[in-house]
Design a protein around this motif. Structure first.
Motif, PDB file in Angstrom:
ATOM      1  N   VAL A  80      10.894  -2.105 -12.918  1.00  0.00           N
ATOM      2  CA  VAL A  80      10.102  -1.252 -12.021  1.00  0.00           C
ATOM      3  C   VAL A  80      10.732  -1.317 -10.639  1.00  0.00           C
ATOM      4  O   VAL A  80      10.978  -2.409 -10.128  1.00  0.00           O
ATOM      5  CB  VAL A  80       8.625  -1.710 -11.939  1.00  0.00           C
ATOM      6  CG1 VAL A  80       7.857  -0.847 -10.941  1.00  0.00           C
ATOM      7  CG2 VAL A  80       7.960  -1.663 -13.302  1.00  0.00           C
ATOM      8  N   THR A  81      10.999  -0.161 -10.044  1.00  0.00           N
ATOM      9  CA  THR A  81      11.498  -0.130  -8.678  1.00  0.00           C
ATOM     10  C   THR A  81      10.588   0.725  -7.813  1.00  0.00           C
ATOM     11  O   THR A  81       9.781   1.514  -8.314  1.00  0.00           O
ATOM     12  CB  THR A  81      12.924   0.439  -8.601  1.00  0.00           C
ATOM     13  OG1 THR A  81      12.897   1.824  -8.962  1.00  0.00           O
ATOM     14  CG2 THR A  81      13.872  -0.302  -9.507  1.00  0.00           C
ATOM     15  N   GLY A  82      10.743   0.569  -6.507  1.00  0.00           N
ATOM     16  CA  GLY A  82       9.909   1.315  -5.578  1.00  0.00           C
ATOM     17  C   GLY A  82       8.592   0.621  -5.336  1.00  0.00           C
ATOM     18  O   GLY A  82       8.464  -0.599  -5.466  1.00  0.00           O
ATOM     19  N   HIS A  83       7.587   1.414  -5.015  1.00  0.00           N
ATOM     20  CA  HIS A  83       6.261   0.899  -4.682  1.00  0.00           C
ATOM     21  C   HIS A  83       5.272   1.427  -5.698  1.00  0.00           C
ATOM     22  O   HIS A  83       5.005   2.628  -5.770  1.00  0.00           O
ATOM     23  CB  HIS A  83       5.863   1.348  -3.274  1.00  0.00           C
ATOM     24  CG  HIS A  83       4.487   0.944  -2.865  1.00  0.00           C
ATOM     25  ND1 HIS A  83       4.133  -0.366  -2.622  1.00  0.00           N
ATOM     26  CD2 HIS A  83       3.370   1.678  -2.652  1.00  0.00           C
ATOM     27  CE1 HIS A  83       2.863  -0.420  -2.278  1.00  0.00           C
ATOM     28  NE2 HIS A  83       2.370   0.804  -2.288  1.00  0.00           N
ATOM     29  N   CYS A  84       4.721   0.558  -6.522  1.00  0.00           N
ATOM     30  CA  CYS A  84       3.823   0.960  -7.606  1.00  0.00           C
ATOM     31  C   CYS A  84       2.542   0.142  -7.525  1.00  0.00           C
ATOM     32  O   CYS A  84       2.578  -1.080  -7.398  1.00  0.00           O
ATOM     33  CB  CYS A  84       4.503   0.737  -8.959  1.00  0.00           C
ATOM     34  SG  CYS A  84       3.574   1.332 -10.393  1.00  0.00           S
ATOM     35  N   SER A  85       1.390   0.829  -7.608  1.00  0.00           N
ATOM     36  CA  SER A  85       0.095   0.136  -7.577  1.00  0.00           C
ATOM     37  C   SER A  85      -0.862   0.819  -8.533  1.00  0.00           C
ATOM     38  O   SER A  85      -0.597   1.915  -9.042  1.00  0.00           O
ATOM     39  CB  SER A  85      -0.486   0.144  -6.157  1.00  0.00           C
ATOM     40  OG  SER A  85      -0.804   1.460  -5.754  1.00  0.00           O
ATOM     41  N   ASP A  86      -1.997   0.167  -8.771  1.00  0.00           N
ATOM     42  CA  ASP A  86      -3.028   0.788  -9.603  1.00  0.00           C
ATOM     43  C   ASP A  86      -3.979   1.605  -8.727  1.00  0.00           C
ATOM     44  O   ASP A  86      -3.744   1.781  -7.521  1.00  0.00           O
ATOM     45  CB  ASP A  86      -3.774  -0.262 -10.430  1.00  0.00           C
ATOM     46  CG  ASP A  86      -4.502  -1.296  -9.575  1.00  0.00           C
ATOM     47  OD1 ASP A  86      -4.741  -1.027  -8.371  1.00  0.00           O
ATOM     48  OD2 ASP A  86      -4.834  -2.372 -10.094  1.00  0.00           O
ATOM     49  N   LEU A  87      -5.074   2.080  -9.308  1.00  0.00           N
ATOM     50  CA  LEU A  87      -5.959   3.000  -8.599  1.00  0.00           C
ATOM     51  C   LEU A  87      -6.688   2.350  -7.429  1.00  0.00           C
ATOM     52  O   LEU A  87      -7.137   3.046  -6.513  1.00  0.00           O
ATOM     53  CB  LEU A  87      -6.975   3.600  -9.576  1.00  0.00           C
ATOM     54  CG  LEU A  87      -6.394   4.449 -10.708  1.00  0.00           C
ATOM     55  CD1 LEU A  87      -7.505   4.982 -11.601  1.00  0.00           C
ATOM     56  CD2 LEU A  87      -5.566   5.606 -10.165  1.00  0.00           C
ATOM     57  N   VAL A  88      -6.811   1.037  -7.442  1.00  0.00           N
ATOM     58  CA  VAL A  88      -7.499   0.355  -6.346  1.00  0.00           C
ATOM     59  C   VAL A  88      -6.530  -0.265  -5.355  1.00  0.00           C
ATOM     60  O   VAL A  88      -6.925  -0.962  -4.435  1.00  0.00           O
ATOM     61  CB  VAL A  88      -8.474  -0.721  -6.879  1.00  0.00           C
ATOM     62  CG1 VAL A  88      -9.555  -0.088  -7.727  1.00  0.00           C
ATOM     63  CG2 VAL A  88      -7.731  -1.801  -7.663  1.00  0.00           C
ATOM     64  N   GLY A  89      -5.227  -0.024  -5.555  1.00  0.00           N
ATOM     65  CA  GLY A  89      -4.251  -0.485  -4.595  1.00  0.00           C
ATOM     66  C   GLY A  89      -3.577  -1.798  -4.916  1.00  0.00           C
ATOM     67  O   GLY A  89      -2.765  -2.286  -4.121  1.00  0.00           O
ATOM     68  N   THR A  90      -3.873  -2.408  -6.077  1.00  0.00           N
ATOM     69  CA  THR A  90      -3.233  -3.661  -6.463  1.00  0.00           C
ATOM     70  C   THR A  90      -1.809  -3.390  -6.938  1.00  0.00           C
ATOM     71  O   THR A  90      -1.579  -2.489  -7.750  1.00  0.00           O
ATOM     72  CB  THR A  90      -4.025  -4.353  -7.583  1.00  0.00           C
ATOM     73  OG1 THR A  90      -5.374  -4.556  -7.151  1.00  0.00           O
ATOM     74  CG2 THR A  90      -3.396  -5.690  -7.937  1.00  0.00           C
ATOM     75  N   LEU A 146      -1.369   5.195 -12.234  1.00  0.00           N
ATOM     76  CA  LEU A 146      -0.484   4.524 -11.279  1.00  0.00           C
ATOM     77  C   LEU A 146      -0.356   5.364 -10.021  1.00  0.00           C
ATOM     78  O   LEU A 146      -0.454   6.592 -10.057  1.00  0.00           O
ATOM     79  CB  LEU A 146       0.894   4.303 -11.898  1.00  0.00           C
ATOM     80  CG  LEU A 146       0.936   3.454 -13.177  1.00  0.00           C
ATOM     81  CD1 LEU A 146       2.335   3.440 -13.757  1.00  0.00           C
ATOM     82  CD2 LEU A 146       0.445   2.039 -12.902  1.00  0.00           C
ATOM     83  N   ARG A 147      -0.131   4.693  -8.908  1.00  0.00           N
ATOM     84  CA  ARG A 147       0.052   5.360  -7.624  1.00  0.00           C
ATOM     85  C   ARG A 147       1.304   4.811  -6.941  1.00  0.00           C
ATOM     86  O   ARG A 147       1.769   3.718  -7.252  1.00  0.00           O
ATOM     87  CB  ARG A 147      -1.172   5.141  -6.721  1.00  0.00           C
ATOM     88  CG  ARG A 147      -2.464   5.735  -7.252  1.00  0.00           C
ATOM     89  CD  ARG A 147      -2.406   7.264  -7.240  1.00  0.00           C
ATOM     90  NE  ARG A 147      -3.654   7.864  -7.693  1.00  0.00           N
ATOM     91  CZ  ARG A 147      -3.897   8.228  -8.939  1.00  0.00           C
ATOM     92  NH1 ARG A 147      -2.976   8.019  -9.878  1.00  0.00           N
ATOM     93  NH2 ARG A 147      -5.044   8.806  -9.258  1.00  0.00           N
ATOM     94  N   GLY A 148       1.833   5.559  -5.983  1.00  0.00           N
ATOM     95  CA  GLY A 148       2.991   5.115  -5.233  1.00  0.00           C
ATOM     96  C   GLY A 148       4.223   5.942  -5.538  1.00  0.00           C
ATOM     97  O   GLY A 148       4.164   7.007  -6.170  1.00  0.00           O
ATOM     98  N   VAL A 184       1.420   0.236   2.773  1.00  0.00           N
ATOM     99  CA  VAL A 184       1.835  -0.762   3.746  1.00  0.00           C
ATOM    100  C   VAL A 184       2.576  -1.893   3.034  1.00  0.00           C
ATOM    101  O   VAL A 184       2.189  -2.325   1.940  1.00  0.00           O
ATOM    102  CB  VAL A 184       0.615  -1.317   4.512  1.00  0.00           C
ATOM    103  CG1 VAL A 184       0.987  -2.557   5.318  1.00  0.00           C
ATOM    104  CG2 VAL A 184       0.057  -0.248   5.437  1.00  0.00           C
ATOM    105  N   GLY A 185       3.650  -2.377   3.643  1.00  0.00           N
ATOM    106  CA  GLY A 185       4.448  -3.429   3.041  1.00  0.00           C
ATOM    107  C   GLY A 185       3.825  -4.801   3.242  1.00  0.00           C
ATOM    108  O   GLY A 185       2.664  -4.934   3.648  1.00  0.00           O
ATOM    109  N   THR A 186       4.599  -5.832   2.967  1.00  0.00           N
ATOM    110  CA  THR A 186       4.117  -7.198   3.128  1.00  0.00           C
ATOM    111  C   THR A 186       4.071  -7.568   4.604  1.00  0.00           C
ATOM    112  O   THR A 186       4.641  -6.888   5.455  1.00  0.00           O
ATOM    113  CB  THR A 186       5.030  -8.174   2.379  1.00  0.00           C
ATOM    114  OG1 THR A 186       6.337  -8.139   2.977  1.00  0.00           O
ATOM    115  CG2 THR A 186       5.140  -7.791   0.907  1.00  0.00           C
ATOM    116  N   GLY A 187       3.413  -8.684   4.893  1.00  0.00           N
ATOM    117  CA  GLY A 187       3.242  -9.102   6.276  1.00  0.00           C
ATOM    118  C   GLY A 187       4.541  -9.364   7.008  1.00  0.00           C
ATOM    119  O   GLY A 187       4.614  -9.219   8.238  1.00  0.00           O
TER     120      GLY A 187
END
Length: 532
Positions: free
Chosen positions: A48-58, A80-82, A211-214
């Motif tokens: 998996v590459t890029g930014h991938c999350s589920d419907l609640v943002g996880t 999936l989102r992103g 948003v990325g990591t801290g």
């Protein structure tokens, strides 16, 4: 990004006999950038590459996809989102499964060869392996030369195609079959009148989802318009007031887009940087941007965006943009023209006379009879149809911008291209998008709640250079250069009469159509130097 992966290797690994997959048939990363996750276990490899999350943002990574695939034997892309790419080597069933996000922001290509198939995020990886498969697709090239964009689902090579967005592309490695299944449906109906709060919640959720990591440094491509200004406001809020680097590019300090971006940055407290590009700098920027994106389009905007990313690479890890807002909220000039024409006022864009439209582009006898012709579409009857068609018939112009970010070691984020934002935009009725006085009506009403009125009401513009005598001289100098060098595109492909016609017109005419026709000739010549 995915690096070069021959399907023959996948086929060898996925022999269908239940053997353990010991060697990964594909890999992730380029130039030291790890842009994804890889999961490998008995009979299954997932990347998996890029930014991938589920419907609640996880966040969803390769291990999560592997668990879902083992349980269901498939992947529900609509859940999936992103902006993401997924590749699955299924050893149990002897299949390769490829997918990318719903709008194709993350790039992924396949190349069909006589003895198999290749896949990669960058089709330049295919070049050493093409041989006879490297035949050019002249109907596609003609569409580019006339309109400035590579049409959806095609490239300049007949054997290379982008993977369809929002679809599971399943390759049966034993029967050489390709199956598309589970297409994500972006609903354009029924039309729903939304409130300002609906726009804010949907767009705010999309920004926070991306948003990325801290530890990552966040940046923003800031134009002079309302779209990127809204993203800047929401992103600044999502970051809790932390630093946000904004970047703009233009032709000089008096460029209206530069002035507008400067005022937006001052109003929102952004760490702002400006970059000015001269036409002469295009000699290096244009071929470099083409090598990075592979497809060409966007005229002078795209080498300027390349320069912006190059300028930002030392201080940004995650680059946001306001792109795609116009495509769903009706912000382009052509959208107003379609809207006016549907009401009996003005002329629809497709009916306007076009310069050089009937002129032959290629040398006689060049186009093979077996080239697949491009389908002719009926013109849209109203604004909603025009917007829906643009979203669903995706070309690669958004993935090109994503590739700029990856080229310089950054991650691209486009909240307006988030599935939920696009769904809201498509279902929004025309009355909330455009009227006789303004466009993007409901979006601007939201902007008026959080931005100064001067920013919320700014008219649509685009980042580009001046079409003046310096641009004319640069384009003519490039045409002369390629002609003297007997460049492949000039010597073997393009009609000499067409080149003479366009360059002759350019000497007396700096209209957009004439400059764009000359630009496309020059850009295509640079593309041929890199790939043909």
């Amino acid at each position: 990004m995915f690096t070069f992966a021959p399907v023959s290797k996948v086929s060898q690994a996925c022999d269908g006999k239940g053997s353990r997959l010991t060697d990964s048939p594909f890999s992730i990363g380029r130039k030291g950038l790890v842009a994804g996750t890889l999961h490998q276990s008995e009979k299954l490899i997932v990347g998996v590459t890029g930014h991938c999350s589920d419907l609640v943002g996880t966040k969803v990574d390769a291990a999560d996809i592997a668990r879902r695939f083992r349980a269901d034997g498939t992947i529900d892309v609509s859940a999936l989102r992103g902006h993401f790419v997924i590749a699955i080597a299924d050893g149990l069933r002897g299949r390769l499964v490829l997918a990318r996000d719903h709008l194709g922001i993350a790039p992924l290509y396949v190349c069909h060869l006589a003895d198999g198939l290749l896949f990669s995020s960058e089709y330049k990886d295919f070049m050493p392996h093409l041989g006879q498969a490297g035949l050019l697709d002249y109907p596609v090239i003609e569409r580019y030369l006339r309109e400035g964009w590579t049409p959806a689902a095609r490239t300049f090579f007949r054997s290379i195609r982008p993977i369809a967005p929002g679809v599971l592309n399943v390759f049966d490695l034993h029967q050489s079959l390709t199956i598309e299944e589970g297409q994500t449906v972006l609903e354009a109906e029924p039309k729903v009148f939304f409130e300002i709060g609906d726009v804010e919640r949907t767009l705010d959720t999309a920004v926070r989802r991306h948003v990325g990591t801290g530890s990552q440094r966040h940046g923003l491509m800031l134009s002079g318009g309302v779209d990127s200004a809204l993203i800047a406001f929401l992103l600044k809020r999502a970051l809790g007031g932390g630093p946000l680097h904004s970047h703009t590019v233009g032709y000089g300090k008096d460029d209206p887009e530069v002035i507008g971006a400067r005022r937006t940055a001052a109003a929102l407290g952004l760490d702002h940087m400006e970059l000015f590009v001269d036409p002469e700098e295009l000699t290096d920027l244009l071929p470099a941007s083409i090598l990075a994106t592979e497809n060409i389009g966007g005229f002078d905007e795209y080498p300027c965006l390349y320069a912006m990313h190059q300028n930002a690479k030392e201080r940004v890890d995650v680059m946001f943009s306001g792109n795609f807002s116009d495509a769903i909220f009706g912000g382009m000039r052509m959208h107003r023209e379609v809207w006016e024409a549907s009401r009996g006022n003005g002329v629809a864009p497709h009916l306007k006379p076009r310069v050089f439209a009937a002129e032959p582009l290629f040398r006689a006898g060049l186009v093979a009879a077996d080239c697949q012709a491009l389908p002719e579409q009926q013109p849209p009857q109203n604004l909603s149809e025009a917007l829906t068609r643009f979203v669903l018939d995706r070309d690669e112009r958004m993935s090109m911008q994503s590739m700029f970010a990856h080229h310089f070691g950054m991650h691209a984020r486009m909240p307006y291209a988030d599935f939920d934002v696009v769904s809201l935009g498509l279902r929004m009725p025309e009355e909330q998008k455009i009227d006789a006085h303004q466009n993007k009506i409901l979006l601007r009403e939201f902007a008026a709640r959080c931005l100064p009125a001067e920013i919320a009401g700014r008219p649509k513009a685009i980042q580009q250079l001046k079409y003046d005598d310096r641009m004319r001289q640069w384009l003519l100098s490039r045409i002369t250069k390629f002609r003297k060098a007997n460049a492949y595109s000039f010597e073997q492909i393009l009609s000499e009469d067409y080149i003479d016609l366009v360059s002759g017109a350019l000497k007396n005419d700096l209209s957009d159509e004439v400059v764009h026709a000359a630009w496309n000739i020059v850009a295509f010549a640079y593309w041929c130097e890199a790939f043909a």
